[in-house]
Design a protein around this motif. Structure first.
Motif, PDB file in Angstrom:
ATOM      1  N   THR A  64     -11.547  38.887 -10.636  1.00  0.00           N
ATOM      2  CA  THR A  64     -12.467  37.752 -10.687  1.00  0.00           C
ATOM      3  C   THR A  64     -12.272  36.865  -9.474  1.00  0.00           C
ATOM      4  O   THR A  64     -11.149  36.438  -9.174  1.00  0.00           O
ATOM      5  N   ALA A  65     -13.363  36.612  -8.747  1.00  0.00           N
ATOM      6  CA  ALA A  65     -13.284  35.834  -7.507  1.00  0.00           C
ATOM      7  C   ALA A  65     -14.689  35.663  -6.943  1.00  0.00           C
ATOM      8  O   ALA A  65     -15.642  36.286  -7.425  1.00  0.00           O
ATOM      9  N   VAL A  66     -14.789  34.842  -5.930  1.00  0.00           N
ATOM     10  CA  VAL A  66     -15.992  34.812  -5.099  1.00  0.00           C
ATOM     11  C   VAL A  66     -15.775  35.841  -3.992  1.00  0.00           C
ATOM     12  O   VAL A  66     -14.755  35.801  -3.293  1.00  0.00           O
ATOM     13  N   TYR A  67     -16.709  36.750  -3.858  1.00  0.00           N
ATOM     14  CA  TYR A  67     -16.600  37.819  -2.867  1.00  0.00           C
ATOM     15  C   TYR A  67     -17.480  37.487  -1.666  1.00  0.00           C
ATOM     16  O   TYR A  67     -18.656  37.134  -1.817  1.00  0.00           O
ATOM     17  N   TYR A  68     -16.885  37.619  -0.491  1.00  0.00           N
ATOM     18  CA  TYR A  68     -17.567  37.311   0.751  1.00  0.00           C
ATOM     19  C   TYR A  68     -17.655  38.551   1.635  1.00  0.00           C
ATOM     20  O   TYR A  68     -16.698  39.319   1.748  1.00  0.00           O
ATOM     21  N   CYS A  69     -18.786  38.699   2.269  1.00  0.00           N
ATOM     22  CA  CYS A  69     -18.974  39.718   3.287  1.00  0.00           C
ATOM     23  C   CYS A  69     -18.639  39.103   4.637  1.00  0.00           C
ATOM     24  O   CYS A  69     -18.936  37.926   4.882  1.00  0.00           O
ATOM     25  N   ALA A  70     -18.018  39.888   5.502  1.00  0.00           N
ATOM     26  CA  ALA A  70     -17.640  39.401   6.820  1.00  0.00           C
ATOM     27  C   ALA A  70     -17.936  40.466   7.865  1.00  0.00           C
ATOM     28  O   ALA A  70     -17.965  41.662   7.562  1.00  0.00           O
ATOM     29  N   ALA A  71     -18.145  40.022   9.092  1.00  0.00           N
ATOM     30  CA  ALA A  71     -18.438  40.942  10.188  1.00  0.00           C
ATOM     31  C   ALA A  71     -17.785  40.458  11.472  1.00  0.00           C
ATOM     32  O   ALA A  71     -17.609  39.243  11.678  1.00  0.00           O
ATOM     33  N   SER A  72     -17.439  41.401  12.316  1.00  0.00           N
ATOM     34  CA  SER A  72     -16.834  41.047  13.597  1.00  0.00           C
ATOM     35  C   SER A  72     -17.862  40.392  14.501  1.00  0.00           C
ATOM     36  O   SER A  72     -19.060  40.647  14.401  1.00  0.00           O
ATOM     37  N   ALA A  73     -17.364  39.542  15.392  1.00  0.00           N
ATOM     38  CA  ALA A  73     -18.264  38.841  16.311  1.00  0.00           C
ATOM     39  C   ALA A  73     -18.594  39.689  17.526  1.00  0.00           C
ATOM     40  O   ALA A  73     -19.544  39.394  18.247  1.00  0.00           O
ATOM     41  N   ARG A  74     -17.800  40.726  17.769  1.00  0.00           N
ATOM     42  CA  ARG A  74     -18.036  41.573  18.930  1.00  0.00           C
ATOM     43  C   ARG A  74     -17.730  43.010  18.555  1.00  0.00           C
ATOM     44  O   ARG A  74     -17.152  43.290  17.509  1.00  0.00           O
ATOM     45  N   SER A  75     -18.149  43.889  19.445  1.00  0.00           N
ATOM     46  CA  SER A  75     -17.922  45.304  19.198  1.00  0.00           C
ATOM     47  C   SER A  75     -16.438  45.626  19.338  1.00  0.00           C
ATOM     48  O   SER A  75     -15.798  45.245  20.313  1.00  0.00           O
ATOM     49  N   LEU A  76     -15.898  46.313  18.354  1.00  0.00           N
ATOM     50  CA  LEU A  76     -14.488  46.666  18.348  1.00  0.00           C
ATOM     51  C   LEU A  76     -14.315  48.171  18.450  1.00  0.00           C
ATOM     52  O   LEU A  76     -15.185  48.945  18.039  1.00  0.00           O
ATOM     53  N   SER A  77     -13.175  48.570  18.961  1.00  0.00           N
ATOM     54  CA  SER A  77     -12.809  49.983  18.919  1.00  0.00           C
ATOM     55  C   SER A  77     -12.343  50.310  17.504  1.00  0.00           C
ATOM     56  O   SER A  77     -12.131  49.413  16.673  1.00  0.00           O
ATOM     57  N   ALA A  78     -12.176  51.585  17.239  1.00  0.00           N
ATOM     58  CA  ALA A  78     -11.681  51.978  15.921  1.00  0.00           C
ATOM     59  C   ALA A  78     -10.310  51.353  15.657  1.00  0.00           C
ATOM     60  O   ALA A  78     -10.024  50.876  14.557  1.00  0.00           O
ATOM     61  N   LEU A  79      -9.476  51.333  16.677  1.00  0.00           N
ATOM     62  CA  LEU A  79      -8.159  50.717  16.536  1.00  0.00           C
ATOM     63  C   LEU A  79      -8.277  49.219  16.297  1.00  0.00           C
ATOM     64  O   LEU A  79      -7.576  48.653  15.451  1.00  0.00           O
ATOM     65  N   GLY A  80      -9.205  48.591  17.013  1.00  0.00           N
ATOM     66  CA  GLY A  80      -9.400  47.158  16.838  1.00  0.00           C
ATOM     67  C   GLY A  80      -9.848  46.814  15.433  1.00  0.00           C
ATOM     68  O   GLY A  80      -9.403  45.822  14.854  1.00  0.00           O
ATOM     69  N   CYS A  81     -10.703  47.642  14.873  1.00  0.00           N
ATOM     70  CA  CYS A  81     -11.162  47.388  13.507  1.00  0.00           C
ATOM     71  C   CYS A  81     -10.020  47.621  12.526  1.00  0.00           C
ATOM     72  O   CYS A  81      -9.818  46.835  11.603  1.00  0.00           O
ATOM     73  N   ARG A  82      -9.244  48.672  12.752  1.00  0.00           N
ATOM     74  CA  ARG A  82      -8.136  48.955  11.843  1.00  0.00           C
ATOM     75  C   ARG A  82      -7.120  47.815  11.856  1.00  0.00           C
ATOM     76  O   ARG A  82      -6.563  47.450  10.827  1.00  0.00           O
ATOM     77  N   MET A  83      -6.921  47.223  13.027  1.00  0.00           N
ATOM     78  CA  MET A  83      -5.949  46.139  13.132  1.00  0.00           C
ATOM     79  C   MET A  83      -6.504  44.811  12.636  1.00  0.00           C
ATOM     80  O   MET A  83      -5.743  43.938  12.223  1.00  0.00           O
ATOM     81  N   GLY A  84      -7.834  44.654  12.686  1.00  0.00           N
ATOM     82  CA  GLY A  84      -8.377  43.330  12.424  1.00  0.00           C
ATOM     83  C   GLY A  84      -9.201  43.166  11.167  1.00  0.00           C
ATOM     84  O   GLY A  84      -9.516  42.026  10.799  1.00  0.00           O
ATOM     85  N   TRP A  85      -9.510  44.269  10.467  1.00  0.00           N
ATOM     86  CA  TRP A  85     -10.457  44.145   9.361  1.00  0.00           C
ATOM     87  C   TRP A  85      -9.956  43.210   8.276  1.00  0.00           C
ATOM     88  O   TRP A  85     -10.741  42.560   7.599  1.00  0.00           O
ATOM     89  N   SER A  86      -8.657  43.148   8.081  1.00  0.00           N
ATOM     90  CA  SER A  86      -8.113  42.390   6.966  1.00  0.00           C
ATOM     91  C   SER A  86      -7.737  40.946   7.329  1.00  0.00           C
ATOM     92  O   SER A  86      -7.240  40.212   6.487  1.00  0.00           O
ATOM     93  N   ARG A  87      -7.951  40.562   8.553  1.00  0.00           N
ATOM     94  CA  ARG A  87      -7.586  39.212   8.993  1.00  0.00           C
ATOM     95  C   ARG A  87      -8.793  38.298   8.915  1.00  0.00           C
ATOM     96  O   ARG A  87      -9.742  38.431   9.677  1.00  0.00           O
ATOM     97  N   ALA A  88      -8.754  37.316   8.009  1.00  0.00           N
ATOM     98  CA  ALA A  88      -9.893  36.421   7.837  1.00  0.00           C
ATOM     99  C   ALA A  88     -10.203  35.671   9.129  1.00  0.00           C
ATOM    100  O   ALA A  88     -11.363  35.466   9.484  1.00  0.00           O
ATOM    101  N   GLY A  89      -9.159  35.291   9.854  1.00  0.00           N
ATOM    102  CA  GLY A  89      -9.354  34.535  11.077  1.00  0.00           C
ATOM    103  C   GLY A  89      -9.980  35.327  12.204  1.00  0.00           C
ATOM    104  O   GLY A  89     -10.433  34.743  13.195  1.00  0.00           O
TER     105      GLY A  89
END
Length: 131
Positions: A91-116
């Motif tokens: 139970t929670a409020v669920y939010y969708c989020a997206a990167s501000a710029r194009s990321l590499s696969a590694l960049g997404c793997r490293m950053g997907w879970s960081r809210a900031g």
């Protein structure tokens, strides 16, 4: 700018299922790393699942692995979160989020879970799981 609109939240019984949708619009070409976060009062915003839309690689928090599935429909600019066997603690409020710029696969793997690290957020949709 990218606009994200979530839908599909509501009330569900534990063990049921629910599917959340996130429609992206605007300048979406560079937002190739998307994810779902959730927030409950008194807690930090928590990463739930992420997807590298350029290749389809998926990432999951341990708490939802095996129960939730993130997917995409590029033709509809939509990312989904299929919630199977939800528990009251989901139970929670669920939010969708997206990167501000194009990321590499590694960049997404490293950053997907960081809210900031996210560039864009939706307005959130409430999910309530009853026991």
């Amino acid at each position: 700018q990218v606009q994200l609109v979530e839908s599909g939240g509501g009330s569900v019984q534990a063990g049921g299922s629910l599917r959340l949708s996130c429609v992206a619009s605007g300048d979406t070409a560079n937002s190739n790393c998307m994810g779902w976060f959730r927030h409950t009062p008194g807690k930090e915003r928590e990463a739930v699942a992420g997807i590298y839309t350029a290749g389809g690689t998926q990432y999951y928090a341990d708490s939802v692995k095996g129960r939730f599935t993130i997917s995409q429909d590029n033709a509809k600019n939509t990312v989904y979160l299929q919630m199977n066997s939800p528990k009251p603690e989901d139970t929670a409020v669920y939010y969708c989020a997206a990167s501000a710029r194009s990321l590499s696969a590694l960049g997404c793997r490293m950053g997907w879970s960081r809210a900031g690290a996210q560039g864009y957020w939706g307005q959130g949709t409430q999910v309530t799981v009853s026991s």
